[in-house]
Design an enzyme around this catalytic site. Structure first.
Site, short mmCIF file in Angstrom:
data_model
loop_
_atom_site.label_atom_id
_atom_site.label_comp_id
_atom_site.label_asym_id
_atom_site.label_seq_id
_atom_site.Cartn_x
_atom_site.Cartn_y
_atom_site.Cartn_z
N ASP A 59 -94.08 11.57 -78.32
CA ASP A 59 -95.03 10.63 -78.90
C ASP A 59 -94.68 10.32 -80.36
O ASP A 59 -94.18 11.17 -81.10
CB ASP A 59 -96.44 11.24 -78.83
CG ASP A 59 -97.51 10.30 -79.33
OD1 ASP A 59 -97.70 9.25 -78.71
OD2 ASP A 59 -98.13 10.62 -80.36
N GLU B 74 -91.13 7.42 -77.28
CA GLU B 74 -92.04 6.32 -77.58
C GLU B 74 -91.68 5.87 -79.00
O GLU B 74 -92.20 6.40 -79.99
CB GLU B 74 -93.51 6.75 -77.51
CG GLU B 74 -94.46 5.58 -77.66
CD GLU B 74 -95.67 5.88 -78.52
OE1 GLU B 74 -96.58 5.04 -78.59
OE2 GLU B 74 -95.73 6.95 -79.16
#
Length: 818
Positions: free
Chosen positions: A487, A540
């Site tokens: 993330d 990401e």
């Protein structure tokens, strides 16, 4: 040789009485482990029930006094070379004032040098720190010695022995007597190699040495505790086994490593604990274990002693997953939030429902939003405090293993979101863990994350980097996770991320790149891939950083080696394509490039096309609700878009609820609107039709290598009609390694286009529909081609042959050679 009595001290130091512990009211202090670790209410500190054969100390005959020894024995054999009375008289058994003060204040670096049994002039000195105890006896074979009460919980005695014996302690409290081993009679549980690797930041299995580990140590069952806190003046262990009073459990410092360690006999699984850390300024802070492998259910915050007994059944899956590189394999992902997919279900209950549901829809993988423990459910798991512990909201770590195992046995891979970019500021967790910035950067400007109010990790500190790298491989090795979606990578890579001028400092080359974060990500990826064959890491990353999925040893134009990820989320494709679909069809001709631009850079990285949770929350609307027009047109657009997405180069990811056209945004409080699929609901067929389409998309996708085998190879894609802006039509060919084809045609206007000519290769005798999103069973109008379509020798779109199709409205059609 006849037994010889040692006389009792004639006088005793005064000691202020300390009330025995009472059952605490705090939720953290509700359990205390017995000898085998099972919780038992009301047991006193470090309580181990005495054996039935153990004689009662009250039944012992009164000994005679010896003013020099400070101890009492019933009987023992002595040698002929017993120490002289003069040597004994010169030694005092009680700790000196400095040691006593440091132990009581929690600032002693080496309590084992004071407490326990040690050779001394005149014999062996025993020192014990047991707050609340009324008396303490040493039991060694036939020897029983009552130690002198030195006040403040200290007990000591000098026994005329040649060397420290194997012994136990008989501790008497106000209402009970317990027998236990002495924590301070044991050597360290960490070896020199472990400490060296920790100091170097290279301990790839850090979780096996730090944290709490039930074990047999030097022949005794208990739990070894270890924590990294280099700035602490002292660390003590507090938990249910000592009624959250760490005074009697000071930990020892293992030199320059910054690690503090203690083995506690009789403590086992299920015990709650925290570390009582003395900060550099002398104040105390009670902290959860950063390496805890199990936690209490939030909002409680204690760490839990745990050991896995799970027996895996997925050996076949693990052996097979590395056979084909992930970028050359089918990869269709169902993203979900475990706590809200079916609210109220535990890990084991999810294991009975989730694998069957995902298997029925044909997805190859699930991606779990963060599983690691987090205090605030509304963060969806993205503000982690327990990096090594699956959230206790849904069960135990072994329960989570059971869920992963069930998915593997159903043929479904398991990805999980991993959050190494930042952590929350909770005062019981990582923030200024030992009184100074430790896990976070020492520079406040570098430490504070401007968007989320959290703290960023100090990626330049080798121990912190080790904590994170080991954590990545921990999930893969201990829980058989098949991939990590990392993330917020962009926030890690740039020093000026969300910062204005003056709020950041350039790197050593004057640039904005966070060189420490780059090195960390490269090390993490290299370690995970080396240790876990078949695992994939996914970034990401929302910028144009060069080489996210390039090998770490291959430098690019920027001079950096690749970050080493296996895949990257294609955020540009997602934003552009959703923007196009949100336009009314009459205006789409002016935005045609938003659907075609992705092919300009499609092979710059290994991409995943994500329609994730982030796109269906916070006012962005659900996927079907982004589409313009009435309900029929919205569903038609959704179906056409999904088929376009599945045919586009790249892997696919779809968030839960979107597979059946949920109209409302996702909420972690109640999860997907499953009632839309209730046959009693009037529009159930509309939602079921979309779900049936997703099932068929995955079925054709998995069966046709042209849709996935060459996702990262430009030879696997050819535009047929990429410039038909006036028609809102997109047509392209996908080709597998053997040259087998699939033709995808999307008509994103609400009109039927008759006799639409498209150029095709002349070596295919006929084409048949493999999938049509306008089929009536999906809720469409039924316009299609029931019979094979034969090419004509008329050239079109630069090809020698062409076919004429009837393009259904707001639909995508897939055709394959007949």
């Amino acid at each position: 040789m006849t037994p010889k009595k040692v006389e009792k001290a004639a006088t005793q130091n005064s000691r202020s009485p300390v009330a025995p512990p009472t059952a605490p009211s705090a939720p953290e202090a509700r359990r205390s482990p017995t000898a085998d670790g099972a919780p038992e209410t009301g047991t006193p500190p470090q309580a181990v029930p005495p054996p039935e054969a153990a004689p009662s100390p009250q039944a012992a005959p009164p000994p005679e006094a010896d003013p020099s020894s400070g101890a009492v024995t019933e009987s023992r054999s002595t040698s002929d070379d017993a120490p002289s009375p003069e040597a004994v008289a010169e030694f005092r058994s009680a700790p000196d004032a400095a040691d006593r003060a440091r132990l009581l204040e929690g600032t002693h670096h080496d309590p084992h040098s004071v407490l326990g049994a040690h050779p001394a002039p005149g014999g062996v000195v025993f020192r014990v720190l047991r707050p609340y105890a009324r008396s303490v006896e040493v039991v060694a074979g036939e020897l029983r010695a009552v130690l002198h009460d030195d006040g403040d919980g200290f007990f000591s005695g000098l026994l005329p022995l040649n060397r420290p014996p194997d012994y136990r302690l008989l501790v008497t409290y106000e209402d009970t007597t317990v027998e236990t081993e002495d924590s301070y009679s044991f050597g360290p549980t960490l070896g020199e190699l472990d400490l060296h690797l920790i100091g170097e930041g290279r301990h790839e299995q850090l979780w096996t040495v730090l944290g709490a580990h039930p074990r047999t140590h030097q022949g005794v069952r208990g739990t070894g505790f270890a924590v990294w806190a280099p700035n602490a003046r002292g660390v003590r262990l507090a938990g249910t086994f000592n009624y959250w009073d760490g005074t009697g459990c000071p930990m020892r410092s293992l030199g320059s490593s910054g690690v503090w360690e203690l083995f506690v006999p009789g403590v086992g699984e299920g015990a709650l604990y925290k570390f009582d850390i003395t900060r550099p300024d002398g104040s105390h802070t009670l902290r959860a274990d950063p390496m805890a492998r199990r936690t209490e259910v939030p909002p409680a915050t204690s760490s839990v002693v745990d050991a896995s007994r799970y027996e895996w059944g997925d050996a076949e899956w693990l052996a097979r997953r590395a056979e084909i590189p992930v970028h050359e394999a089918p990869f269709s992902v169902y993203e979900l939030h475990l706590a809200s997919w079916r609210p109220g279900l535990t890990y084991r209950q999810l294991a009975e429902q989730l694998p069957a549901y995902v298997q029925d829809l044909g997805f190859t993988h699930v991606e779990l939003m963060p599983v690691a423990e987090h205090p605030f459910g509304g963060s969806w798991g993205y503000q982690v405090t327990g990096f090594y512990a699956p959230t206790a909201r849904l069960g135990t770590p072994d329960d989570f293993r059971y869920l992963v195992d069930a998915l593997h046995r159903a043929g479904i891979g398991v990805l999980m979101d991993w959050v190494p970019a930042h952590f929350p500021r909770d005062e019981w967790a990582l923030a200024e863990f030992d009184g100074r910035p430790l896990y976070e950067h020492a520079d406040p400007l570098r430490a504070a994350h401007p968007d989320w109010g959290t703290l960023e990790f100090d990626f330049g500190r080798r121990e912190v980097r080790n904590f994170l790298v080991a954590n990545a491989t921990y999930w893969c090795e201990e829980f058989h996770i098949d991939g990590l979606r990392v993330d917020a990578v962009a926030s890690m890579l740039y020093l000026d991320y969300s910062r204005e001028a003056g709020q950041w400092t350039p790197n050593e080359h004057g640039g904005r790149e966070n060189l420490d974060a780059v090195a960390f990500l490269q090390e993490m990826n290299a370690t995970v891939y080396r240790r876990n064959p078949g695992v994939v890491t996914i970034a990401e990353e929302s910028t144009a950083w060069d080489g996210v999925t390039r090998a770490t040893h291959h430098s690019g134009p920027s001079g950096f080696g690749g970050l080493g990820f296996g895949l990257k989320w294609n955020m540009g494709w997602m934003h552009d394509s959703l923007a196009y679909m949100s336009h009314e069809p009459v205006h789409r001709r002016y935005h045609h490039h938003e659907m075609t631009f992705s092919m300009v850079y499609a092979y710059s990285e290994n991409y995943v096309l994500p329609i994730s949770h982030d796109e269906v929350v916070h006012g962005k609307r659900s996927l079907v609700s982004k589409m313009p027009g009435d309900w029929w047109r919205q569903r038609a657009d959704l179906r056409a878009y999904l088929a376009y997405m599945w045919a586009h180069p790249g892997k696919q990811l779809l968030f839960m609820g979107q597979e059946f056209a949920q109209g409302a945004e996702w909420s972690e409080a109640h999860g997907p609107d499953w009632w839309l699929l209730d046959p009693a609901y009037g529009a159930e067929a509309d939602h079921r039709g979309v779900r049936d389409l997703v099932r068929d998309l995955n079925a054709v996708y998995r069966a046709v290598p042209a849709l996935w085998q060459r996702d990262t190879d430009p030879a696997g894609f050819e535009w047929v009609a990429g410039d038909a802006a006036e028609d809102n039509v997109f047509a392209f060919l996908r080709r597998d390694a053997e040259g087998s084809l699939l033709l995808s045609v999307s008509n994103l206007s609400p009109v039927v286009r008759q006799d639409y000519r498209l150029g095709v290769p002349d070596d295919v005798p006929a084409w048949h529909e493999a999938l049509n999103t306008d089929a009536e069973r999906y809720g469409g109008s039924g316009v299609g081609h029931p019979d094979p379509v034969k090419p004509e020798p008329q050239g079109s779109h630069g090809r020698p042959a062409s076919i004429r199709l009837t393009l259904p409205p707001l639909a995508t059609v897939w055709l394959r050679p007949a």
